[in-house]
Design a protein around this motif. Structure first.
Motif, PDB file in Angstrom:
ATOM      1  N   THR A 294       6.868 -87.831   6.617  1.00 40.96           N
ATOM      2  CA  THR A 294       7.497 -86.951   7.595  1.00 40.96           C
ATOM      3  C   THR A 294       7.432 -85.501   7.121  1.00 40.96           C
ATOM      4  O   THR A 294       7.083 -84.598   7.885  1.00 40.96           O
ATOM      5  N   GLY A 295       7.755 -85.296   5.849  1.00 46.35           N
ATOM      6  CA  GLY A 295       7.717 -83.943   5.284  1.00 46.35           C
ATOM      7  C   GLY A 295       6.332 -83.331   5.376  1.00 46.35           C
ATOM      8  O   GLY A 295       6.191 -82.134   5.598  1.00 46.35           O
ATOM      9  N   GLY A 296       5.300 -84.150   5.196  1.00 50.45           N
ATOM     10  CA  GLY A 296       3.925 -83.664   5.286  1.00 50.45           C
ATOM     11  C   GLY A 296       3.619 -83.130   6.671  1.00 50.45           C
ATOM     12  O   GLY A 296       3.045 -82.053   6.823  1.00 50.45           O
ATOM     13  N   PHE A 297       4.045 -83.880   7.698  1.00 51.36           N
ATOM     14  CA  PHE A 297       3.812 -83.435   9.072  1.00 51.36           C
ATOM     15  C   PHE A 297       4.632 -82.189   9.396  1.00 51.36           C
ATOM     16  O   PHE A 297       4.144 -81.257  10.040  1.00 51.36           O
ATOM     17  N   VAL A 298       5.896 -82.168   8.915  1.00 45.33           N
ATOM     18  CA  VAL A 298       6.754 -80.999   9.172  1.00 45.33           C
ATOM     19  C   VAL A 298       6.134 -79.751   8.530  1.00 45.33           C
ATOM     20  O   VAL A 298       6.027 -78.693   9.167  1.00 45.33           O
ATOM     21  N   THR A 299       5.677 -79.884   7.282  1.00 49.05           N
ATOM     22  CA  THR A 299       5.085 -78.741   6.585  1.00 49.05           C
ATOM     23  C   THR A 299       3.834 -78.261   7.322  1.00 49.05           C
ATOM     24  O   THR A 299       3.631 -77.059   7.509  1.00 49.05           O
ATOM     25  N   MET A 300       2.999 -79.218   7.748  1.00 45.72           N
ATOM     26  CA  MET A 300       1.770 -78.848   8.459  1.00 45.72           C
ATOM     27  C   MET A 300       2.106 -78.068   9.733  1.00 45.72           C
ATOM     28  O   MET A 300       1.532 -76.997   9.986  1.00 45.72           O
ATOM     29  N   LEU A 301       3.070 -78.582  10.516  1.00 41.23           N
ATOM     30  CA  LEU A 301       3.442 -77.893  11.763  1.00 41.23           C
ATOM     31  C   LEU A 301       4.012 -76.512  11.466  1.00 41.23           C
ATOM     32  O   LEU A 301       3.723 -75.540  12.176  1.00 41.23           O
ATOM     33  N   ALA A 302       4.827 -76.415  10.404  1.00 43.41           N
ATOM     34  CA  ALA A 302       5.434 -75.120  10.065  1.00 43.41           C
ATOM     35  C   ALA A 302       4.370 -74.111   9.638  1.00 43.41           C
ATOM     36  O   ALA A 302       4.401 -72.954  10.057  1.00 43.41           O
ATOM     37  N   ILE A 303       3.391 -74.539   8.824  1.00 44.83           N
ATOM     38  CA  ILE A 303       2.344 -73.613   8.357  1.00 44.83           C
ATOM     39  C   ILE A 303       1.561 -73.085   9.551  1.00 44.83           C
ATOM     40  O   ILE A 303       1.410 -71.875   9.739  1.00 44.83           O
ATOM     41  N   PHE A 304       1.050 -73.998  10.384  1.00 45.36           N
ATOM     42  CA  PHE A 304       0.188 -73.559  11.471  1.00 45.36           C
ATOM     43  C   PHE A 304       0.989 -72.847  12.563  1.00 45.36           C
ATOM     44  O   PHE A 304       0.534 -71.835  13.112  1.00 45.36           O
ATOM     45  N   GLY A 305       2.193 -73.336  12.863  1.00 46.46           N
ATOM     46  CA  GLY A 305       3.037 -72.669  13.850  1.00 46.46           C
ATOM     47  C   GLY A 305       3.347 -71.250  13.436  1.00 46.46           C
ATOM     48  O   GLY A 305       3.211 -70.301  14.224  1.00 46.46           O
ATOM     49  N   SER A 306       3.704 -71.068  12.182  1.00 49.32           N
ATOM     50  CA  SER A 306       4.046 -69.738  11.680  1.00 49.32           C
ATOM     51  C   SER A 306       2.823 -68.830  11.672  1.00 49.32           C
ATOM     52  O   SER A 306       2.892 -67.666  12.086  1.00 49.32           O
TER      53      SER A 306
ATOM     54  N   TYR B 147       2.146 -92.633  -3.564  1.00 55.17           N
ATOM     55  CA  TYR B 147       3.122 -91.548  -3.620  1.00 55.17           C
ATOM     56  C   TYR B 147       3.284 -90.957  -2.229  1.00 55.17           C
ATOM     57  O   TYR B 147       2.347 -90.437  -1.643  1.00 55.17           O
ATOM     58  N   ILE B 148       4.496 -91.090  -1.677  1.00 52.25           N
ATOM     59  CA  ILE B 148       4.777 -90.497  -0.373  1.00 52.25           C
ATOM     60  C   ILE B 148       5.443 -89.153  -0.624  1.00 52.25           C
ATOM     61  O   ILE B 148       6.504 -89.105  -1.252  1.00 52.25           O
ATOM     62  N   HIS B 149       4.814 -88.087  -0.151  1.00 52.24           N
ATOM     63  CA  HIS B 149       5.400 -86.751  -0.293  1.00 52.24           C
ATOM     64  C   HIS B 149       6.829 -86.767   0.264  1.00 52.24           C
ATOM     65  O   HIS B 149       7.041 -87.076   1.437  1.00 52.24           O
ATOM     66  N   PRO B 150       7.847 -86.445  -0.567  1.00 52.08           N
ATOM     67  CA  PRO B 150       9.239 -86.577  -0.122  1.00 52.08           C
ATOM     68  C   PRO B 150       9.615 -85.519   0.911  1.00 52.08           C
ATOM     69  O   PRO B 150       9.022 -84.447   0.948  1.00 52.08           O
ATOM     70  N   THR B 151      10.586 -85.849   1.746  1.00 49.63           N
ATOM     71  CA  THR B 151      10.995 -84.926   2.806  1.00 49.63           C
ATOM     72  C   THR B 151      12.301 -84.235   2.438  1.00 49.63           C
ATOM     73  O   THR B 151      13.346 -84.861   2.393  1.00 49.63           O
TER      74      THR B 151
END
Lengths: 196, 175
Positions: free
Chosen positions: B150-162, A82-86
């Motif tokens: 990609t979403g996982g990395f974006v969320t991680m950066l947003a959480i820690f950046g914020s 399962y790839i977390h969707p973006t």
């Protein structure tokens, strides 16, 4: 070949037993690493304790290396995971709101559960807060839905987004993690010690 | 000297803890095909509560409605069982480490009452954000990063950046 349950190698009846076991290890590891203390967790944002950075990035690096290596050896089929969707803007705005919650509360949901388990009353208040936050989100869902369902890129990975080989990315990611660990130790030496 | 006693090394080495967490994540993906999570169980709790108190209201709401299946409790999910495990595991570790104690942990500069209020508010924001981003630090950031989402990395950066961006304004709560 893994994943075992989706491939029918372990029958789905075992799902909840495995969930409980995985949860027990998850909670044990988090608590034993010090994630049940909000003051320890918040240290990462003020430079007096970098346990969050170290545990979190070590875990991410170990996991991504392990998963890609198992895929390379043929033990796991990465395309079946399962790839977390973006959903780009939902991820950004959601992350910013979570960051605010993190600096206010000093916990994230998983760590707050560990703190509740050992008797931290502030973590219990945090947990009630999560329930209220989820409730507010759900009640106002019709207003939020455009943001929630917009900018959907599907289950993309950085291999698609950056056009980079996964192995190169994992190598660079590991390097960044190691550099971050070294810098964090330098910062910690300069920052006033906090006792809790 | 008293301070040294207070902060004595009682936790695992963070790299060992991270390594164990990484192994667990690999194991979880290998067995179930998915990662870990934490906020999902909070969502199931809210859905169950609203569905019990106001079933018509719940069935009319596009968000609750997707988690309600007739004849099946919304609590009957993988993440709820995993979360029960987290509570048990956290308790075991705390008990073995001598850390079981009912109290409010807060910095000396703020009162217990303020700490409880700020913690509640923090939970509220985190709970809201975790719904919007479809997962929290565990489900979206960590499990997402493990498969290079990609979403996982974006969320991680947003959480820690914020959190870093807001840290200055709330420093009195912590240091």
């Amino acid at each position: 070949m893994g994943p075992l349950i989706p491939n029918g190698i372990i029958p789905p009846e075992w799902d909840f037993v495995i969930a409980l076991l995985i949860g027990i290890i998850f909670g044990y590891v988090l608590e034993a690493s010090g994630f049940s203390s909000s003051r320890k967790l918040a240290g990462v944002f003020y430079g007096y304790d970098f346990v969050v950075l170290k545990v979190f990035f070590t875990a991410a690096v170990v996991a991504v290396i392990g998963i890609y290596y198992l895929d390379y050896l043929g033990f796991i089929d990465i395309s079946k995971l399962y790839i977390h969707p973006t959903y780009l803007w939902a991820a950004i705005v959601g992350g910013i709101v979570m960051g605010l919650g993190f600096i206010l509360g000093g916990f994230c949901p998983g760590t707050s559960l560990c703190a509740v388990a050992i008797g931290k009353i502030d973590a219990m208040a945090y947990g009630v807060g999560i329930l209220i936050g989820v409730f507010i989100f759900s009640e106002f869902f019709s207003f939020i839905q455009p943001l929630f369902d917009g900018s959907n890129y599907g289950a993309i990975t950085l291999v698609d987004t950056l056009g980079i080989s996964p192995y190169w990315f994992i190598f660079l990611f590991s390097l960044v993690a190691i550099i971050a660990f070294v810098i964090s130790d330098l910062v910690r030496k300069k920052v006033k010690k906090i006792f809790y | 000297m008293e301070n040294k006693v207070k902060n004595k090394h009682v936790y695992w080495n963070p790299y060992f803890g991270g390594f164990m967490l990484g192994l667990l994540l690999i194991f979880t993906f290998y067995i179930t095909g998915r990662g870990l999570g934490a906020s999902g169980a909070f969502k199931s709790t809210v859905v169950t509560f609203v569905d019990d108190v106001a079933p018509t209201h719940a069935s009319k709401n596009a968000y609750y409605e997707q988690f309600i299946i007739n004849g099946k409790s919304p609590l009957n999910t993988w993440l709820v069982f995993e979360t029960l495990g987290v509570l048990i595991g956290g308790f075991l570790s705390g008990a073995l480490g001598g850390r079981l104690k009912l109290y409010i942990q807060h910095a000396p500069n703020i009162t217990s009452k303020k700490r409880l209020f700020v913690a509640l508010l923090g939970g509220l924001f985190f709970g809201f954000g975790a719904q919007l981003a479809r997962g929290c630090t565990s489900g979206a950031a960590l499990s997402g990063m493990a498969v290079l989402s990609t979403g996982g990395f974006v969320t991680m950066l947003a959480i820690f950046g914020s959190a870093y961006a807001f840290a200055y304004f709330f420093r009195k709560n912590w240091i």
